[in-house]
Design a protein around this motif. Sequence first.
Motif, PDB file in Angstrom:
ATOM      1  N   ASN A 108       6.391  27.496   6.060  1.00  0.00           N
ATOM      2  CA  ASN A 108       7.830  27.653   5.894  1.00  0.00           C
ATOM      3  C   ASN A 108       8.538  26.846   6.984  1.00  0.00           C
ATOM      4  N   ASN A 109       8.908  25.630   6.621  1.00  0.00           N
ATOM      5  CA  ASN A 109       9.570  24.733   7.578  1.00  0.00           C
ATOM      6  C   ASN A 109      10.905  24.309   6.978  1.00  0.00           C
ATOM      7  N   LYS A 110      11.942  25.056   7.253  1.00  0.00           N
ATOM      8  CA  LYS A 110      13.233  24.836   6.618  1.00  0.00           C
ATOM      9  C   LYS A 110      13.897  23.534   7.051  1.00  0.00           C
ATOM     10  N   SER A 111      13.570  23.035   8.216  1.00  0.00           N
ATOM     11  CA  SER A 111      14.242  21.839   8.709  1.00  0.00           C
ATOM     12  C   SER A 111      13.774  20.575   7.991  1.00  0.00           C
ATOM     13  N   ASP A 112      12.551  20.573   7.473  1.00  0.00           N
ATOM     14  CA  ASP A 112      12.013  19.373   6.839  1.00  0.00           C
ATOM     15  C   ASP A 112      11.749  19.544   5.340  1.00  0.00           C
ATOM     16  N   VAL A 113      12.311  20.582   4.748  1.00  0.00           N
ATOM     17  CA  VAL A 113      12.028  20.858   3.339  1.00  0.00           C
ATOM     18  C   VAL A 113      12.889  19.982   2.431  1.00  0.00           C
ATOM     19  N   HIS A 114      12.313  19.531   1.322  1.00  0.00           N
ATOM     20  CA  HIS A 114      13.050  18.739   0.340  1.00  0.00           C
ATOM     21  C   HIS A 114      14.081  19.633  -0.360  1.00  0.00           C
ATOM     22  N   PRO A 115      15.294  19.139  -0.591  1.00  0.00           N
ATOM     23  CA  PRO A 115      16.336  19.984  -1.197  1.00  0.00           C
ATOM     24  C   PRO A 115      15.995  20.521  -2.582  1.00  0.00           C
ATOM     25  N   PHE A 116      15.120  19.826  -3.331  1.00  0.00           N
ATOM     26  CA  PHE A 116      14.777  20.293  -4.671  1.00  0.00           C
ATOM     27  C   PHE A 116      13.921  21.556  -4.649  1.00  0.00           C
ATOM     28  N   VAL A 117      13.325  21.892  -3.507  1.00  0.00           N
ATOM     29  CA  VAL A 117      12.538  23.116  -3.426  1.00  0.00           C
ATOM     30  C   VAL A 117      13.399  24.323  -3.739  1.00  0.00           C
ATOM     31  N   ALA A 118      14.693  24.248  -3.425  1.00  0.00           N
ATOM     32  CA  ALA A 118      15.621  25.340  -3.707  1.00  0.00           C
ATOM     33  C   ALA A 118      15.755  25.588  -5.207  1.00  0.00           C
ATOM     34  N   LYS A 119      15.448  24.581  -6.048  1.00  0.00           N
ATOM     35  CA  LYS A 119      15.496  24.763  -7.498  1.00  0.00           C
ATOM     36  C   LYS A 119      14.356  25.676  -7.961  1.00  0.00           C
ATOM     37  N   VAL A 120      13.270  25.695  -7.184  1.00  0.00           N
ATOM     38  CA  VAL A 120      12.064  26.460  -7.554  1.00  0.00           C
ATOM     39  C   VAL A 120      12.067  27.827  -6.903  1.00  0.00           C
ATOM     40  N   ILE A 121      12.342  27.833  -5.605  1.00  0.00           N
ATOM     41  CA  ILE A 121      12.356  29.089  -4.835  1.00  0.00           C
ATOM     42  C   ILE A 121      13.795  29.495  -4.592  1.00  0.00           C
ATOM     43  N   ARG A 122      14.240  30.456  -5.314  1.00  0.00           N
ATOM     44  CA  ARG A 122      15.648  30.873  -5.224  1.00  0.00           C
ATOM     45  C   ARG A 122      15.764  32.183  -4.446  1.00  0.00           C
TER      46      ARG A 122
END
Length: 318
Positions: free
Chosen positions: A304-318
Amino acid sequence: MKQFAMIGAAGYIAPRHMKAIKDTGNTLVAAMDKNDSVGVIDSYFPEADFFVEYERFDRHIDLLKRKGTLIDYVSIASPNYLHDSHIRFALRHGAHAICEKPLVLNPHNIDALKVVQEETGKQVYNILQLRLHPSIIELKEYVAAEVAKNPNKVFDVDLTYLTSRGHWYFTSWKGDDKKSGGIATNIGVHFYDMLGWVFGDLVKNEAHLKQADSSAGYLEFKHAKVRWFLSVNYNYIPESVKAAGQRTYRSITVDGKEIEFSGGFTDLHTVSYQHILNGGGFSLDEARKSIEIVSQIRKQDTVNNKSDVHPFVAKVIR
């Protein structure tokens, strides 16, 4: 004129190999696939012999050799987990191997193939077509020029690739991680190769998302920090792309600037074959970096590395 054989003639990518063989002025002598839906061969090499049993194909190639018809190259477009075995088949029959990506699933397979390559004196070539894409070549030249001016330069890169697949995908071998290597391996390996080719040695590799239809993470190279997202799920494609009736979305941004490379993919296999036949081609050693990357992604736990996560991950993990 060079003589080719092919393993994996019924797959999605096989017609590009057939076209490449034809467009470079060569001929397909024999082909093999356990599935017999290979009518596409008629468009390229209707005289080619075809086999659905590996053993009969093996015997046929051996008989051709004994009659003086030598196979120069074997094109391999079979399922990923069989590449290692089929490359060995080519080398031991006295032919060079031209293999689809991923070359193999694990780095130790490359080490073993190097031994067979040395024993037989034949070469293994991997299709790494992005290295031959004009936009990617231009990007590499730009990066090299910037690094020459500032050796400590590190670019911020976002890689996003979505290629929609239907339910069939998960029923086929591609949906089995043990056979395909999973999403990151099956649809991402040539992107990782391209990133390493352009931005240098790998420094860090994190996995942020690993699901059957999507994968994401963070790669740090000597000259780039890369957030990446890959998926075969149509739902994650941007709405503007869906509205245009498209089912594929590719995007690479470097320091916020989009790199246009959406076109030119269909002819890259022909360019790859020309490169090999002209004395070039990408070897076992050149394929190693990308295989090491996908192997690491496959084996590691997600973080869980929020600073380097791709923005599209938010489409999967809500």
